[in-house]
Design an enzyme around this catalytic site. Sequence first.
Site, PDB file in Angstrom:
ATOM      1  N   TYR A  98       3.439   5.741  14.141  1.00 43.37           N
ATOM      2  CA  TYR A  98       2.209   5.089  14.593  1.00 43.37           C
ATOM      3  C   TYR A  98       2.586   3.719  15.189  1.00 43.37           C
ATOM      4  CZ  TYR A  98      -2.015   2.286  14.315  1.00 43.37           C
ATOM      5  OH  TYR A  98      -3.038   1.436  14.633  1.00 43.37           O
ATOM      6  N   ASP A 170       4.557   8.178   4.776  1.00 47.63           N
ATOM      7  CA  ASP A 170       3.212   8.018   5.334  1.00 47.63           C
ATOM      8  C   ASP A 170       2.640   9.431   5.493  1.00 47.63           C
ATOM      9  OD1 ASP A 170       0.998   7.776   6.983  1.00 47.63           O
ATOM     10  OD2 ASP A 170       1.820   6.101   8.130  1.00 47.63           O
TER      11      ASP A 170
HETATM   12  O1  P1T Z   1      -5.629   1.981  10.948  1.00 45.51           O
HETATM   13  P1  P1T Z   1      -5.108   1.785   9.547  1.00 45.51           P
HETATM   14  O2  P1T Z   1      -6.048   2.285   8.493  1.00 45.51           O
HETATM   15  O3  P1T Z   1      -4.619   0.397   9.294  1.00 45.51           O
HETATM   16  O4  P1T Z   1      -3.845   2.775   9.398  1.00 45.51           O
HETATM   17  C1  P1T Z   1      -2.669   2.604  10.136  1.00 45.51           C
HETATM   18  C2  P1T Z   1      -1.960   3.919  10.306  1.00 45.51           C
HETATM   19  C3  P1T Z   1      -0.872   4.199   9.498  1.00 45.51           C
HETATM   20  N1  P1T Z   1      -0.208   5.373   9.600  1.00 45.51           N
HETATM   21  C4  P1T Z   1      -0.570   6.314  10.478  1.00 45.51           C
HETATM   22  C5  P1T Z   1       0.212   7.592  10.565  1.00 45.51           C
HETATM   23  C6  P1T Z   1      -1.662   6.101  11.322  1.00 45.51           C
HETATM   24  O5  P1T Z   1      -1.996   7.062  12.178  1.00 45.51           O
HETATM   25  C7  P1T Z   1      -2.376   4.864  11.247  1.00 45.51           C
HETATM   26  C8  P1T Z   1      -3.511   4.561  12.148  1.00 45.51           C
HETATM   27  N2  P1T Z   1      -3.563   5.360  13.270  1.00 45.51           N
HETATM   28  C9  P1T Z   1      -4.495   5.320  14.261  1.00 45.51           C
HETATM   29  C10 P1T Z   1      -5.498   4.443  14.304  1.00 45.51           C
HETATM   30  C11 P1T Z   1      -4.325   6.341  15.300  1.00 45.51           C
HETATM   31  O6  P1T Z   1      -5.274   6.630  16.050  1.00 45.51           O
HETATM   32  O7  P1T Z   1      -3.228   6.904  15.377  1.00 45.51           O
END
Ligand code: P1T
Length: 379
Positions: A98, A170
Site C-alpha cells: 500500500y 498486513d
Molecule cells: O487507510 P488506513 O486505515 O490508514 O489503512 C492503511 C492501509 C494499510 N494497509 C493496506 C493493505 C491498505 O490497503 C491500507 C489502506 N488502503 C487504501 C486506502 C487503499 O485504497 O488501498
Amino acid sequence: MKFATKAIHAGQEPDPTTGAVMTPIYQTSTYAQKTPGDHKGYEYSRGTNPTRNALEQCLAALEDAKYGLAFSSGLGATDAVMKLLMPGDEVITGDDLYGGSYRMFTKIFANFGIKFHFIDMSDAANILPYITDKTKLVWIETPTNPTMKIVDIEAIANITKPKNILLCVDNTFASPYLQNPIDLGADIAMHSATKYLGGHSDVVMGALMMNDDELYKKLWFIYNATGATPGPMDSFLVLRGIKTLHLRMKAHCENGRKVAEYLKKHPKIDKLYWPGFEDHPNHAIAKKQMRDFGGMISFTVKGATLESTYALASKFKVFTLAESLGGVESLLNHPVSMTHGSIPKADRDRVGVVDSLLRLSVGVEDIDDLLEDLEQALA
Ligand code: P1T
C-alpha cells in the site's frame, strides 16, 4: 467458538446495568475515581474505553490471538509497530505495498535511521540475503496491494522465528475470515479495519492482534503513550460491522470469482491479477493459507494509456471511482494517481503498478449489475 459466533459475540455481553444487548457507546473521555487510583479499571479514554475494549476482544478472537489493539487508522497501527524499532535497525518488506505504508517507511522512519529493504517475497527464500544482525522486523502484505502477490506466511515465519525477528502481516486484503497469520507463525496480524472489518466505508480504523505478553505490553505502551486510539463511536461502528463479516466475505468471494472469470474471458483485458486463478504464480500457496480468494482484482486493458485509463475509470456507473476497499459497495481505484502516488514511477513500473492498472474492490451488490457495468464500461 467458530468464526461466525465469534464475529457476533466475542468480547460482548449484555450490558450489566441495563441488559442492553448491543455494547453501549461509552462516549466519555474520563472516569470518576473515589480516591486517587480507586477506579473500575478505567481512567482515561486514550488508554481504555469499554466500547473500544469490547471491540479489541472481538478483534483478538477473530485472529485466534490473545490480544487486540484498535488504532485510529491502519497507518496508526503500522506506526505503532514501527515505534518498536531503534535507529540502525533494518526492516525487510515487500516491493508491492500500500502506497501509504511505503510513504511512512521511506519518508518518516527512514529519517530516524531505520533501513528498509523492499523486495519481492513471492519466494520466501528471497529474504535470506537481506537478513543481518540488524534485521528486527519483516513486514509483509499478502495478498499485496494492488498486484495480488501471495507471500507464504508460514515459510517466512520459519525463517524469522529462529532468528527472533518480528514478523508482522498486513492482513487487510484477506480479512481474518480468509486468513489468520498468527496461526501460520506471524507475531502480529495488522489490519486497516477501515476495509473489510468495518465493511461499510463509514469509518477509518486500524488494528493489531498478537499473542505474546511482552509484545502486547510494549505495543500497549506505545498506543497509550503516543495516542492514536479510536473513539467510542468508531469502535461501535466496527464492532457492528464485524457482526456480518462472515456473511459479507462469502458474498465478496462469490462476486469476486465471477468478476475475475468474466474479465479473464474479456478480449480487451491484458494483465489480470487475482490469486484464485490456477495460473497465478502462487496459487498453491494462496490455496494453502487462505480459505477463499477474496474480492480484490486488478487489471490492465490492452494498449491502454494514462488518458484512456482515466476515460475508462469515469465510465463506471455501479463501481464508484474512489480510494479504499472492502465495503459492501463496489469500488474502482486507479493506484498510480490515487493510493500509490507516493511511490516513485520507476519502482511502480517495475512491479506492474503501471499507468493503466485499475483495481476493483468487488462489493456485494447483485452480480448481474456488476457484470453489466463492466460490460458497458469496457465496450
Ligand atoms: O487507510 P488506513 O486505515 O490508514 O489503512 C492503511 C492501509 C494499510 N494497509 C493496506 C493493505 C491498505 O490497503 C491500507 C489502506 N488502503 C487504501 C486506502 C487503499 O485504497 O488501498
